[in-house]
Enzyme design. Sequence first.
Site, PDB file in Angstrom:
ATOM      1  N   ASN A   9       0.870  -1.180   0.000  1.00 55.30           N
ATOM      2  CA  ASN A   9       0.000   0.000   0.000  1.00 55.30           C
ATOM      3  C   ASN A   9       0.903   1.225   0.000  1.00 55.30           C
ATOM      4  O   ASN A   9       1.514   1.544   1.015  1.00 55.30           O
ATOM      5  CB  ASN A   9      -0.888  -0.040   1.253  1.00 55.30           C
ATOM      6  CG  ASN A   9      -1.715   1.219   1.405  1.00 55.30           C
ATOM      7  OD1 ASN A   9      -1.823   2.025   0.485  1.00 55.30           O
ATOM      8  ND2 ASN A   9      -2.308   1.390   2.587  1.00 55.30           N
ATOM      9  N   LYS A  11       0.101   4.291  -0.292  1.00 57.07           N
ATOM     10  CA  LYS A  11      -0.533   5.473   0.328  1.00 57.07           C
ATOM     11  C   LYS A  11      -0.328   6.718  -0.548  1.00 57.07           C
ATOM     12  O   LYS A  11      -0.245   6.597  -1.765  1.00 57.07           O
ATOM     13  CB  LYS A  11      -0.005   5.669   1.746  1.00 57.07           C
ATOM     14  CG  LYS A  11      -0.056   4.377   2.559  1.00 57.07           C
ATOM     15  CD  LYS A  11       0.194   4.586   4.014  1.00 57.07           C
ATOM     16  CE  LYS A  11       0.251   3.233   4.711  1.00 57.07           C
ATOM     17  NZ  LYS A  11       0.289   3.323   6.145  1.00 57.07           N
ATOM     18  N   GLY A 172       2.451   1.832  10.764  1.00 58.26           N
ATOM     19  CA  GLY A 172       3.340   2.977  10.602  1.00 58.26           C
ATOM     20  C   GLY A 172       4.024   3.396  11.902  1.00 58.26           C
ATOM     21  O   GLY A 172       4.584   4.485  11.980  1.00 58.26           O
ATOM     22  N   GLY A 233       2.904  -1.338   4.279  1.00 58.96           N
ATOM     23  CA  GLY A 233       2.906   0.099   4.003  1.00 58.96           C
ATOM     24  C   GLY A 233       4.324   0.578   3.727  1.00 58.96           C
ATOM     25  O   GLY A 233       4.864   0.391   2.635  1.00 58.96           O
ATOM     26  N   GLY A 234       4.938   1.184   4.735  1.00 63.66           N
ATOM     27  CA  GLY A 234       6.243   1.825   4.581  1.00 63.66           C
ATOM     28  C   GLY A 234       7.282   0.982   3.853  1.00 63.66           C
ATOM     29  O   GLY A 234       7.970   1.476   2.943  1.00 63.66           O
TER      30      GLY A 234
HETATM   31  C1  PEP Z   1      -0.667  -0.174   6.082  1.00 60.77           C
HETATM   32  O1  PEP Z   1      -0.752   1.020   5.891  1.00 60.77           O
HETATM   33  O2  PEP Z   1      -1.549  -0.938   5.664  1.00 60.77           O
HETATM   34  C2  PEP Z   1       0.491  -0.654   6.829  1.00 60.77           C
HETATM   35  C3  PEP Z   1       0.486  -1.887   7.263  1.00 60.77           C
HETATM   36  O3  PEP Z   1       1.515   0.244   7.026  1.00 60.77           O
HETATM   37  P1  PEP Z   1       2.955  -0.069   7.689  1.00 60.77           P
HETATM   38  O4  PEP Z   1       3.461  -1.340   7.065  1.00 60.77           O
HETATM   39  O5  PEP Z   1       3.779   1.113   7.329  1.00 60.77           O
HETATM   40  O6  PEP Z   1       2.728  -0.228   9.151  1.00 60.77           O
END
Ligand code: PEP
Length: 249
Positions: A9, A11, A172, A233-234
């Site tokens: 993701n 974002k 995050g 995410g990141g």
């Molecule tokens: C997400 O936004 O779905 C997520 C899991 O972010 P992160 O991996 O950055 O915690």
Amino acid sequence: MRTQIVAGNWKMNKTLDETETLLSELSAKLPNTEAQVIVAPTFVNLALAKNSLESSTIQVAAQNMHFAENGAFTGEISAEMLQNIGVDTVILGHSERRSHFGEEDDLLAKKVDTAIKKGMTAIICFGEELGDRKSGNHFSVVERQLKNALFHLEPKAWAQIVLAYEPVWAIGTGETASPEQAQEMHAFIRKTIADAFTPSIANTVPILYGGSVKPANAADIFSKPDVDGGLIGGASLKVDDFVAIIKAI
Ligand code: PEP
């Protein structure tokens, strides 16, 4: 065997040029895997992603969509618009949609209905907040979220559903649920679905874990029997980290 999935993701990150670079690096370094690899760039870069991944096994998902067919919904994107550029997978109910944009379960249920009606695959995000876990309410919160968003579905609709358990306190933050905490919740989710629908549906639906998955913890989390992959995410923005996470499955 259930489908294993690693979905990134992105974002609100990456310009058009940066998206192109990241996709070409990812394609070049993509390991041989039976897992489904998905990337979810921002709306304006979806068409580019579809085009540049035309001959790739990497799939493209949107990060959100509106439930309505069309109309006076300024700033929104419909299922038809996504499908028209070849995007058939959508992430719905992400905790950032819930916390920053006030999306609640009833709105999510409408979006899920639209995705199902249009033949799309919906990656449904849910998970408890830190306070819920500290007070021991995490199971009941997750059960309620599942019920509100998904328990009105026809059994056959579950073939279009992927679940993403994402404890909000781990998104995050660098804080990750332990592999045991993830497994415990995933097993609970499966049991809840088995009770409401059938064991076969519960055993077939992929359940991803999301929340600060990184190369250092991915293999341990993915080794758990009810964890079918991750929503990342990141770490999905750094090609080497994302590739290492894909390898960990
Ligand atoms: C997400 O936004 O779905 C997520 C899991 O972010 P992160 O991996 O950055 O915690």
